[in-house]
Scaffold this motif. Structure first.
Motif, PDB file in Angstrom:
ATOM      1  N   ARG B  14       0.828  -1.209   0.000  1.00 35.78           N
ATOM      2  CA  ARG B  14       0.000   0.000   0.000  1.00 35.78           C
ATOM      3  C   ARG B  14       0.864   1.262   0.000  1.00 35.78           C
ATOM      4  O   ARG B  14       0.598   2.195  -0.759  1.00 35.78           O
ATOM      5  CB  ARG B  14      -0.960   0.023   1.188  1.00 35.78           C
ATOM      6  CG  ARG B  14      -1.904   1.235   1.112  1.00 35.78           C
ATOM      7  CD  ARG B  14      -2.951   1.205   2.199  1.00 35.78           C
ATOM      8  NE  ARG B  14      -2.348   1.323   3.512  1.00 35.78           N
ATOM      9  CZ  ARG B  14      -3.029   1.231   4.651  1.00 35.78           C
ATOM     10  NH1 ARG B  14      -4.331   0.981   4.623  1.00 35.78           N
ATOM     11  NH2 ARG B  14      -2.431   1.359   5.786  1.00 35.78           N
ATOM     12  N   ASN B  15       1.902   1.259   0.820  1.00 37.32           N
ATOM     13  CA  ASN B  15       2.830   2.395   0.791  1.00 37.32           C
ATOM     14  C   ASN B  15       3.345   2.639  -0.622  1.00 37.32           C
ATOM     15  O   ASN B  15       3.392   3.766  -1.097  1.00 37.32           O
ATOM     16  CB  ASN B  15       4.044   2.142   1.701  1.00 37.32           C
ATOM     17  CG  ASN B  15       3.706   2.254   3.170  1.00 37.32           C
ATOM     18  OD1 ASN B  15       2.687   2.828   3.538  1.00 37.32           O
ATOM     19  ND2 ASN B  15       4.557   1.697   4.015  1.00 37.32           N
ATOM     20  N   CYS B  16       3.731   1.551  -1.269  1.00 40.82           N
ATOM     21  CA  CYS B  16       4.278   1.666  -2.626  1.00 40.82           C
ATOM     22  C   CYS B  16       3.225   2.192  -3.588  1.00 40.82           C
ATOM     23  O   CYS B  16       3.507   3.050  -4.428  1.00 40.82           O
ATOM     24  CB  CYS B  16       4.779   0.304  -3.106  1.00 40.82           C
ATOM     25  SG  CYS B  16       6.101  -0.367  -2.087  1.00 40.82           S
ATOM     26  N   LEU B  17       2.018   1.683  -3.452  1.00 43.20           N
ATOM     27  CA  LEU B  17       0.924   2.122  -4.333  1.00 43.20           C
ATOM     28  C   LEU B  17       0.681   3.616  -4.169  1.00 43.20           C
ATOM     29  O   LEU B  17       0.487   4.336  -5.161  1.00 43.20           O
ATOM     30  CB  LEU B  17      -0.350   1.341  -4.002  1.00 43.20           C
ATOM     31  CG  LEU B  17      -0.347  -0.118  -4.427  1.00 43.20           C
ATOM     32  CD1 LEU B  17      -1.481  -0.886  -3.758  1.00 43.20           C
ATOM     33  CD2 LEU B  17      -0.432  -0.249  -5.944  1.00 43.20           C
ATOM     34  N   LEU B  18       0.693   4.080  -2.926  1.00 45.31           N
ATOM     35  CA  LEU B  18       0.477   5.513  -2.684  1.00 45.31           C
ATOM     36  C   LEU B  18       1.587   6.328  -3.331  1.00 45.31           C
ATOM     37  O   LEU B  18       1.338   7.386  -3.908  1.00 45.31           O
ATOM     38  CB  LEU B  18       0.409   5.787  -1.177  1.00 45.31           C
ATOM     39  CG  LEU B  18      -0.763   5.124  -0.445  1.00 45.31           C
ATOM     40  CD1 LEU B  18      -0.712   5.395   1.055  1.00 45.31           C
ATOM     41  CD2 LEU B  18      -2.107   5.582  -1.021  1.00 45.31           C
ATOM     42  N   LYS B  19       2.783   5.799  -3.278  1.00 37.83           N
ATOM     43  CA  LYS B  19       3.894   6.499  -3.931  1.00 37.83           C
ATOM     44  C   LYS B  19       3.688   6.540  -5.444  1.00 37.83           C
ATOM     45  O   LYS B  19       3.815   7.588  -6.073  1.00 37.83           O
ATOM     46  CB  LYS B  19       5.221   5.819  -3.592  1.00 37.83           C
ATOM     47  CG  LYS B  19       6.414   6.564  -4.169  1.00 37.83           C
ATOM     48  CD  LYS B  19       7.739   5.905  -3.859  1.00 37.83           C
ATOM     49  CE  LYS B  19       8.844   6.581  -4.671  1.00 37.83           C
ATOM     50  NZ  LYS B  19      10.109   5.826  -4.600  1.00 37.83           N
ATOM     51  N   PHE B  20       3.352   5.385  -6.016  1.00 38.05           N
ATOM     52  CA  PHE B  20       3.104   5.334  -7.463  1.00 38.05           C
ATOM     53  C   PHE B  20       2.008   6.323  -7.857  1.00 38.05           C
ATOM     54  O   PHE B  20       2.120   7.044  -8.840  1.00 38.05           O
ATOM     55  CB  PHE B  20       2.696   3.922  -7.895  1.00 38.05           C
ATOM     56  CG  PHE B  20       3.851   2.966  -8.029  1.00 38.05           C
ATOM     57  CD1 PHE B  20       4.954   3.282  -8.807  1.00 38.05           C
ATOM     58  CD2 PHE B  20       3.832   1.726  -7.395  1.00 38.05           C
ATOM     59  CE1 PHE B  20       6.026   2.406  -8.950  1.00 38.05           C
ATOM     60  CE2 PHE B  20       4.890   0.839  -7.528  1.00 38.05           C
ATOM     61  CZ  PHE B  20       5.991   1.183  -8.303  1.00 38.05           C
TER      62      PHE B  20
END
Lengths: 204, 204
Positions: B14-20
């Motif tokens: 989820r952290n990564c998705l928010l960054k993307f």
DNA sequence: TAGATTGTTAATCGATTAACAATC
DNA sequence: TAGATTGTTAATCGATTAACAATC
């Protein structure tokens, strides 16, 4: 997020041994340590075996001796100097926290890009990031605590590695991209809490 | 020390998705997420499968949809209220840290045995430990952050459980003894640093 | 000696990785 | 259609646990 399980358990055993010693005990058996550390006695013996630590058949382990052996193994007798990068909320808090107790580890300097921070008074000196490389080389620092804003994390990580840092305690929520010879340990408190909430609410 | 690996990885995704998303991306493939989260694409798909999360063959995953699904799974849309016990250095720092960002988690109260702390001004109210049980019941709190001195850790842990707490984020270096239905997540920064020092100095 | 505990080897368990059919 | 990617099953790997000989 332990990078290496036997290593982190050995450190846990040391905590337990110190507690036992403070209670006046002189020796322990593997099941005492296991009980206190939350693992099986077999696990304790296996871990000791991994690190070449020997006890005495039937006799258990002398606490003083064992603590000494572990300290030697971890070079914990000579104090270890590290730095922190990013003197925001967490950076400041960690510095106090780590430098406060009677541990072998000392944060000896902080680095920040914010000129305001350089003028502020902390319990350790704060330098501009531009002086990072020089400092790390001069003081032979190997470990850094990374506590910068997310947006700066990877860039600052790169700078740390350039400067000669080989171990990073990463308090940002990002997974850092580092070469094989650099070790990163991630501490993500936000995620730990959310995980707890999930497990408590939805699992047994 | 993640209690459950798939759960903690999902949160990392989820952290990564928010960054993307913040970078303007609309969809991702399993290898994008794997790359960003530091795991294999197979791991990502396996984890999604574990949680019943579906993508589209050949089409990857829509970021908005995926974030929504994860938030639902974690009930992250409704804010989660927790408490902290022990308002020393770490307790104070954590409170600021956690309540500062735009997360779903809120520390809504602190508890301390030290009367001095009760008179001090913090960003959240501080109550005597004697009021713990009542508060937890009234506010239906399930999670507590434990940041008391070592010596008080197990005793306060017992009190938390008595009061109806089911998840503890443990910042003391002790392994707490708890019943099966209580989940403990240990954060031991001291040990993390010593582990890093060891790995950097003695291993590959 | 008998009983208890260590240290290590073998067995089991669980998690990760590889392989691949399904399909868009 | 051909190529790419998902979702899942099977294979592998590593870590934990069990078993037990050594021995104090």
């Amino acid at each position: 997020m332990p990078v290496n399980k036997p290593v982190s358990r050995i450190l846990q055993y040391r905590n337990c041994l110190l507690k036992f010693r403070s209670l006046g005990f002189k020796k322990v058996f593997s099941y005492n340590l296991g009980e206190e550390a939350g693992v099986s006695p077999e696990q304790v013996r296996k871990d000791f075996s991994t690190f070449g630590i020997k006890g005495r058949k039937k006799g258990g382990y002398f606490i003083n001796e064992l603590v000494g052996t572990i300290n030697e193994l971890f070079n914990s007798n000579q104090s270890q100097q590290i730095i922190v990068v990013g003197m925001g909320n967490i950076g400041q808090a960690l510095t106090q926290y780590i430098n406060n107790d009677e541990s072998y580890v000392r944060i000896i300097a902080a680095f920040d890009i914010n000129p305001v921070k350089l003028r502020m008074k902390f319990i350790i000196p704060v330098y501009p990031v531009s002086e990072l490389g020089e400092f790390v080389k001069k003081e032979k620092i190997k470990i850094a605590v990374l506590a910068v804003p997310d947006i700066a994390a990877q860039e600052m990580c790169n700078k740390l590695i350039e400067s000669g840092i080989y171990g990073i305690l990463n308090f940002t929520p990002l997974i850092l991209k580092v070469p094989d010879n650099v070790i990163v340990s991630n501490v993500n408190i936000q995620n730990e809490i959310e995980e707890l909430i999930y497990l408590v609410n939805f699992k047994k």
